[in-house]
Design a protein around this motif. Structure first.
Motif, PDB file in Angstrom:
ATOM      1  N   SER A 119       1.007  -0.906   0.585  1.00 10.71           N
ATOM      2  CA  SER A 119      -0.080   0.217  -0.217  1.00 10.71           C
ATOM      3  C   SER A 119       0.759   1.242   0.059  1.00 10.71           C
ATOM      4  O   SER A 119       1.792   1.428   0.787  1.00 10.71           O
ATOM      5  N   VAL A 120       0.492   2.033  -0.870  1.00  4.69           N
ATOM      6  CA  VAL A 120       2.082   3.318  -0.963  1.00  4.69           C
ATOM      7  C   VAL A 120       1.584   4.121  -1.027  1.00  4.69           C
ATOM      8  O   VAL A 120      -0.145   4.594  -1.356  1.00  4.69           O
ATOM      9  N   VAL A 121       1.661   6.017  -0.663  1.00  4.04           N
ATOM     10  CA  VAL A 121       0.954   6.935  -0.704  1.00  4.04           C
ATOM     11  C   VAL A 121       3.032   7.641  -1.116  1.00  4.04           C
ATOM     12  O   VAL A 121       3.258   8.028  -0.978  1.00  4.04           O
ATOM     13  N   ARG A 141       3.864   2.890 -10.397  1.00  7.59           N
ATOM     14  CA  ARG A 141       2.062   2.387 -10.782  1.00  7.59           C
ATOM     15  C   ARG A 141       2.916   0.547 -12.210  1.00  7.59           C
ATOM     16  O   ARG A 141       2.648  -0.915 -11.775  1.00  7.59           O
ATOM     17  N   ALA A 142       4.068   1.033 -12.279  1.00  9.39           N
ATOM     18  CA  ALA A 142       5.139   0.291 -13.312  1.00  9.39           C
ATOM     19  C   ALA A 142       5.413  -0.483 -12.440  1.00  9.39           C
ATOM     20  O   ALA A 142       5.568  -1.462 -12.683  1.00  9.39           O
ATOM     21  N   ARG A 143       5.447  -0.716 -10.792  1.00  8.44           N
ATOM     22  CA  ARG A 143       5.921  -1.738 -10.238  1.00  8.44           C
ATOM     23  C   ARG A 143       5.397  -1.860  -9.129  1.00  8.44           C
ATOM     24  O   ARG A 143       5.695  -3.173  -8.428  1.00  8.44           O
ATOM     25  N   ARG A 144       3.963  -2.825  -9.835  1.00  8.45           N
ATOM     26  CA  ARG A 144       3.131  -3.275  -9.155  1.00  8.45           C
ATOM     27  C   ARG A 144       2.526  -2.887  -7.603  1.00  8.45           C
ATOM     28  O   ARG A 144       2.587  -3.636  -7.019  1.00  8.45           O
ATOM     29  N   PRO A 145       2.713  -2.000  -7.381  1.00 12.01           N
ATOM     30  CA  PRO A 145       1.776  -1.922  -5.557  1.00 12.01           C
ATOM     31  C   PRO A 145       0.482  -2.475  -5.634  1.00 12.01           C
ATOM     32  O   PRO A 145       0.354  -2.656  -6.419  1.00 12.01           O
ATOM     33  N   ALA A 146       0.021  -2.839  -4.588  1.00 13.47           N
ATOM     34  CA  ALA A 146      -1.628  -3.317  -4.116  1.00 13.47           C
ATOM     35  C   ALA A 146      -2.063  -2.192  -4.565  1.00 13.47           C
ATOM     36  O   ALA A 146      -3.535  -2.603  -5.228  1.00 13.47           O
ATOM     37  N   HIS A 147      -2.004  -0.642  -4.200  1.00 17.14           N
ATOM     38  CA  HIS A 147      -2.927   0.400  -3.808  1.00 17.14           C
ATOM     39  C   HIS A 147      -1.953   1.275  -4.400  1.00 17.14           C
ATOM     40  O   HIS A 147      -0.722   1.232  -2.944  1.00 17.14           O
ATOM     41  N   VAL A 148      -2.682   2.483  -4.379  1.00 16.13           N
ATOM     42  CA  VAL A 148      -1.822   3.955  -4.949  1.00 16.13           C
ATOM     43  C   VAL A 148      -2.325   4.901  -4.210  1.00 16.13           C
ATOM     44  O   VAL A 148      -3.643   5.248  -5.026  1.00 16.13           O
ATOM     45  N   THR A 149      -1.930   5.612  -3.642  1.00 17.02           N
ATOM     46  CA  THR A 149      -2.931   7.282  -2.598  1.00 17.02           C
ATOM     47  C   THR A 149      -1.819   7.636  -3.779  1.00 17.02           C
ATOM     48  O   THR A 149      -0.222   8.208  -2.748  1.00 17.02           O
ATOM     49  N   VAL A 150      -2.418   8.502  -3.785  1.00 17.71           N
ATOM     50  CA  VAL A 150      -1.695  10.525  -3.719  1.00 17.71           C
ATOM     51  C   VAL A 150      -1.964  11.267  -2.588  1.00 17.71           C
ATOM     52  O   VAL A 150      -3.659  11.376  -2.045  1.00 17.71           O
ATOM     53  N   ALA A 151      -0.831  11.587  -2.159  1.00 17.02           N
ATOM     54  CA  ALA A 151      -1.629  12.919  -0.607  1.00 17.02           C
ATOM     55  C   ALA A 151      -0.545  14.208  -1.276  1.00 17.02           C
ATOM     56  O   ALA A 151       0.744  13.813  -1.083  1.00 17.02           O
ATOM     57  N   VAL A 152      -0.983  15.196  -1.387  1.00 16.07           N
ATOM     58  CA  VAL A 152      -0.542  16.129  -1.754  1.00 16.07           C
ATOM     59  C   VAL A 152      -1.308  17.678  -0.990  1.00 16.07           C
ATOM     60  O   VAL A 152      -2.524  17.241  -0.536  1.00 16.07           O
TER      61      VAL A 152
END
Length: 209
Positions: A119-121, A141-152
């Motif tokens: 799970s990546v932020v 994304r190209a490195r196949r994380p399970a879930h991506v959240t962007v936090a700004v």
């Protein structure tokens, strides 16, 4: 308005508190987001690393992002510039920024944490056009994380719309309609230097981690 990047990071940590205990991987976009990444990784009990991308500046106006490129050479170009951006200029700018990425990676060191299955932020202090952050998200994304959240911390409404197509979740503390620049929403928005980034990473990945 935020007092500083620490204030923005703590507000984001509150909105991401559901990730505490799940050991998320926090990927900061250098340089400005690195102090925020340290706080998020600490507050959420996660791991910390960087995602390196470079803005592609417009002809005659290098501060305006027409796109971005990641370390692997993947290029994102803003859809609203394709009608007037010359391919030859874009190719030169991509090569120039990739050389700077290689130098920065050599200075900061190799990536420490594999995002595959995690799970990546992905965190940034602010987003104007979204180009740089979209390139960062695509690289992750190209490195196949399970879930991506962007936090700004802060983003323009247009950037928010663009980001939604490149992450599983988008968390932003401020989305002002009258957005002009990232720095206008921080009372303190000092320059983060390469030496600062190297020091923070060295402390984080040092003994005991």
């Amino acid at each position: 308005m935020f007092k500083d990047r620490e204030d923005a990071a703590r507000r984001l940590a509150t909105r991401l508190s559901h990730l505490r205990g799940k050991r998320p991987l926090i990927l900061a976009v250098p340089r400005g987001a690195v102090p925020m990444g340290v706080i998020l990784a600490t507050e959420l009990e996660g791991d910390l690393d960087l995602v390196l991308v470079r803005k592609l500046g417009a002809p005659g106006n290098p501060e305006y992002a027409v796109g971005a490129v990641d370390e692997a050479g993947h290029v994102y170009v803003n859809p609203d510039v394709t009608d007037w951006l010359e391919p030859a200029y874009l190719a030169r700018e991509v090569e120039r920024q990739r050389a700077l990425l290689a130098a920065r990676r050599a200075q900061y060191g190799a990536p420490q944490v594999d995002p595959a299955g995690r799970s990546v932020v992905v965190v940034d202090d602010g987003v104007a056009t979204g180009a740089t952050l979209i390139a960062a998200l695509d690289a992750v994304r190209a490195r196949r994380p399970a879930h991506v959240t962007v936090a700004v911390g802060v983003a323009s409404p247009q950037a928010m719309e663009r980001l939604r197509g490149h992450a599983d979740a988008v968390v932003c503390a401020l989305v002002p309609e009258d957005f002009h620049s990232v720095g206008q929403y921080y009372q303190e928005f000092g320059q983060v230097e390469d030496a600062d980034v190297t020091e923070w990473l060295g402390a984080w990945h040092g003994p005991g981690r």
